[in-house]
Design a protein around this motif. Structure first.
Motif, PDB file in Angstrom:
ATOM      1  N   GLY A 190      23.608 -31.991  36.055  1.00 62.80           N
ATOM      2  CA  GLY A 190      23.141 -32.660  34.857  1.00 62.80           C
ATOM      3  C   GLY A 190      23.601 -34.100  34.955  1.00 62.80           C
ATOM      4  O   GLY A 190      24.579 -34.404  35.646  1.00 62.80           O
ATOM      5  N   VAL A 248      33.061 -32.017  35.266  1.00 62.64           N
ATOM      6  CA  VAL A 248      32.534 -33.228  34.658  1.00 62.64           C
ATOM      7  C   VAL A 248      33.102 -34.414  35.422  1.00 62.64           C
ATOM      8  O   VAL A 248      34.316 -34.541  35.556  1.00 62.64           O
ATOM      9  CB  VAL A 248      32.921 -33.322  33.166  1.00 62.64           C
ATOM     10  CG1 VAL A 248      32.439 -34.643  32.562  1.00 62.64           C
ATOM     11  CG2 VAL A 248      32.360 -32.129  32.396  1.00 62.64           C
ATOM     12  N   ARG A 274      19.533 -32.939  30.990  1.00 61.73           N
ATOM     13  CA  ARG A 274      19.896 -32.004  32.055  1.00 61.73           C
ATOM     14  C   ARG A 274      18.680 -31.722  32.903  1.00 61.73           C
ATOM     15  O   ARG A 274      17.586 -31.552  32.407  1.00 61.73           O
ATOM     16  CB  ARG A 274      20.432 -30.701  31.489  1.00 61.73           C
ATOM     17  CG  ARG A 274      21.811 -30.914  30.911  1.00 61.73           C
ATOM     18  CD  ARG A 274      22.634 -29.674  30.801  1.00 61.73           C
ATOM     19  NE  ARG A 274      22.650 -28.792  31.900  1.00 61.73           N
ATOM     20  CZ  ARG A 274      23.543 -28.802  32.869  1.00 61.73           C
ATOM     21  NH1 ARG A 274      24.466 -29.720  32.922  1.00 61.73           N
ATOM     22  NH2 ARG A 274      23.530 -27.898  33.820  1.00 61.73           N
ATOM     23  N   ARG A 311      32.535 -25.558  35.709  1.00 65.28           N
ATOM     24  CA  ARG A 311      31.786 -26.754  35.314  1.00 65.28           C
ATOM     25  C   ARG A 311      32.691 -27.953  35.527  1.00 65.28           C
ATOM     26  O   ARG A 311      33.756 -28.060  34.937  1.00 65.28           O
ATOM     27  CB  ARG A 311      31.371 -26.654  33.858  1.00 65.28           C
ATOM     28  CG  ARG A 311      30.510 -27.799  33.395  1.00 65.28           C
ATOM     29  CD  ARG A 311      29.911 -27.417  32.034  1.00 65.28           C
ATOM     30  NE  ARG A 311      29.012 -28.428  31.581  1.00 65.28           N
ATOM     31  CZ  ARG A 311      29.327 -29.351  30.683  1.00 65.28           C
ATOM     32  NH1 ARG A 311      30.528 -29.379  30.153  1.00 65.28           N
ATOM     33  NH2 ARG A 311      28.445 -30.239  30.301  1.00 65.28           N
ATOM     34  N   LEU A 350      28.369 -32.089  35.923  1.00 67.80           N
ATOM     35  CA  LEU A 350      27.781 -32.973  34.927  1.00 67.80           C
ATOM     36  C   LEU A 350      28.269 -34.373  35.260  1.00 67.80           C
ATOM     37  O   LEU A 350      29.478 -34.616  35.318  1.00 67.80           O
ATOM     38  CB  LEU A 350      28.209 -32.575  33.510  1.00 67.80           C
ATOM     39  CG  LEU A 350      27.771 -33.530  32.401  1.00 67.80           C
ATOM     40  CD1 LEU A 350      26.240 -33.625  32.329  1.00 67.80           C
ATOM     41  CD2 LEU A 350      28.341 -33.074  31.067  1.00 67.80           C
TER      42      LEU A 350
END
Length: 134
Positions: free
Chosen positions: A104, A36, A126, A34, A60
């Protein structure tokens, strides 16, 4: 060419030219990690497409700001996008390259609440997408 619904086949073809440059275990790690991106303007905006094209599938995007006309000289925006959120615009564009990896996006600053792993009670907007491969 793999069928569009064949997520693994699509990913294998998308990243096929990474072989020899990125070890298979690192490619798998990039796919499931993941990422960010806090701030989607000049610098953050510039890394989004290369990350996606290299194989990142779990991103994200966070940015509380909106594009302004004077941003077009250095940010990936068009004249139609001033007034739109800097995280929402690329979140709409990225699935055109990899439809299996919709990011997201949140109109928020990076802090513990927005960067922690999503939970059912999280208020982030999201976009639906497949679970990350294991």
């Amino acid at each position: 060419m793999p069928h569009p619904d064949d997520h693994d086949g699509f990913y294998a073809e998308l990243t096929s030219r990474n072989r020899g440059l990125i070890a298979p275990e690192l490619q798998a790690r990039l796919r499931r990690t993941r990422i960010v991106v806090a701030g989607c303007g000049s610098t953050g905006g510039a890394v989004l497409m290369p990350l996606l094209r290299t194989g990142a599938e779990r991103m994200l995007l966070l940015d509380p700001g909106e594009y302004e006309l004077n941003h077009l000289n250095r940010q990936d925006a068009t004249p139609a996008e001033p007034g739109r959120n800097k995280a929402a615009v690329p979140a709409e564009r990225l699935p055109a390259v990899n439809p299996h990896a919709p990011p997201g996006a949140a109109e928020a600053r990076a802090h513990t609440e927005t960067t922690a792993a999503p939970s059912p009670s999280r208020a982030l907007r999201r976009q639906p997408g497949p679970a990350a491969p294991h």
